[in-house]
Scaffold this motif. Structure first.
Motif, PDB file in Angstrom:
ATOM      1  N   ARG A   1      70.216  79.868  60.462  1.00  0.00           N
ATOM      2  CA  ARG A   1      71.058  81.106  59.926  1.00  0.00           C
ATOM      3  C   ARG A   1      71.651  80.562  58.524  1.00  0.00           C
ATOM      4  O   ARG A   1      72.255  81.193  57.722  1.00  0.00           O
ATOM      5  CB  ARG A   1      72.076  81.332  60.699  1.00  0.00           C
ATOM      6  N   GLN A   2      71.202  79.260  58.217  1.00  0.00           N
ATOM      7  CA  GLN A   2      72.002  78.563  56.944  1.00  0.00           C
ATOM      8  C   GLN A   2      71.119  78.422  55.675  1.00  0.00           C
ATOM      9  O   GLN A   2      71.522  78.087  54.713  1.00  0.00           O
ATOM     10  CB  GLN A   2      72.872  77.536  57.399  1.00  0.00           C
TER      11      GLN A   2
ATOM     12  N   HIS B   1      76.381  83.197  54.875  1.00  0.00           N
ATOM     13  CA  HIS B   1      74.934  82.652  55.410  1.00  0.00           C
ATOM     14  C   HIS B   1      74.007  83.490  54.603  1.00  0.00           C
ATOM     15  O   HIS B   1      73.926  84.480  54.200  1.00  0.00           O
ATOM     16  CB  HIS B   1      74.680  82.850  56.610  1.00  0.00           C
TER      17      HIS B   1
ATOM     18  N   ARG C   1      70.171  77.538  50.069  1.00  0.00           N
ATOM     19  CA  ARG C   1      70.917  77.431  51.327  1.00  0.00           C
ATOM     20  C   ARG C   1      72.310  77.443  50.760  1.00  0.00           C
ATOM     21  O   ARG C   1      72.304  77.034  49.477  1.00  0.00           O
ATOM     22  CB  ARG C   1      70.614  76.133  52.004  1.00  0.00           C
TER      23      ARG C   1
END
Length: 204
Positions: A182-183, A93, A171
């Motif tokens: 979180r990504q 991540h 991302r």
């Protein structure tokens, strides 16, 4: 036998079935079963052509996962059984995105740094976008090398007639549609117009 497999979430990988000897005339069908379809799915069988000793099959991991997980695939043929462990490694991540300097005069460049949360065994590709590519240009991707958790990239800017704010987004490439906090991360770059000064000289 079937080989141990390490897969990345959301990526289809290839497994291999190996017989103890060449398959007979007409070939050999090997039944395949995953002990947890939530972790990986496999076709119901693999076919080894006559005279061959091996065949491949697709292993399909799940959509993005929060933690690395494991499953066992079993192969059955003529009363014999072989097993292989499959470990699905979660995709790193993006945990930090920064630009330095955060404020630049148009026409100058800034350096971006992207950081991921785990050290990958292979390169991690991070997709970059700019909210205004006419004011700040970023490469389409940046690669975090295997064994590392960060990478840098260059942001180029043209001269601007007015101050501007541009949002840079990062991302993991594996999750282009997964917009969970979180990504992906964003940061802002401020562009300033270059000041021009006119001096008046009086002669006598």
């Amino acid at each position: 036998e079937i080989e141990r497999i390490f897969a990345s979430a959301a990526h289809v990988v290839t497994g291999t079935i190996t017989l103890s000897g060449p398959a007979p005339t007409g070939g050999a069908t090997v039944t395949l079963v995953s002990d947890d379809e939530r972790v990986v799915s496999v076709p119901p069988g693999g076919f080894v052509s006559a005279g061959s000793t091996s065949a491949t099959f697709n292993v399909t991991p799940p959509r993005p996962i929060s933690n690395s997980v494991s499953a066992t695939v079993r192969a059955f043929h003529q009363g014999t059984t072989a097993t292989a462990a499959i470990t699905v490694l979660r995709v790193p991540h993006v945990t930090a995105l920064a630009v330095s300097p955060a404020t630049v005069v148009g026409g100058n460049s800034s350096t971006g740094t992207v950081t991921v949360d785990i050290i990958g065994s292979s390169d991690t590709t991070v997709t970059l976008t700019s909210s205004d590519s006419g004011s700040a240009t970023v490469p389409s991707t940046v690669t975090v090398p295997a064994g590392s958790t960060s990478a840098t990239f260059t942001i180029t800017t043209p001269a601007v007639s007015n101050n501007a704010s541009v949002t840079i987004t990062a991302r993991p490439e594996e999750h282009p549609t997964e917009l969970h906090s979180r990504q992906y991360l964003v940061c802002r770059l401020l562009l300033e117009k270059q000041n021009t000064h006119t001096s008046t000289y009086v002669t006598t």
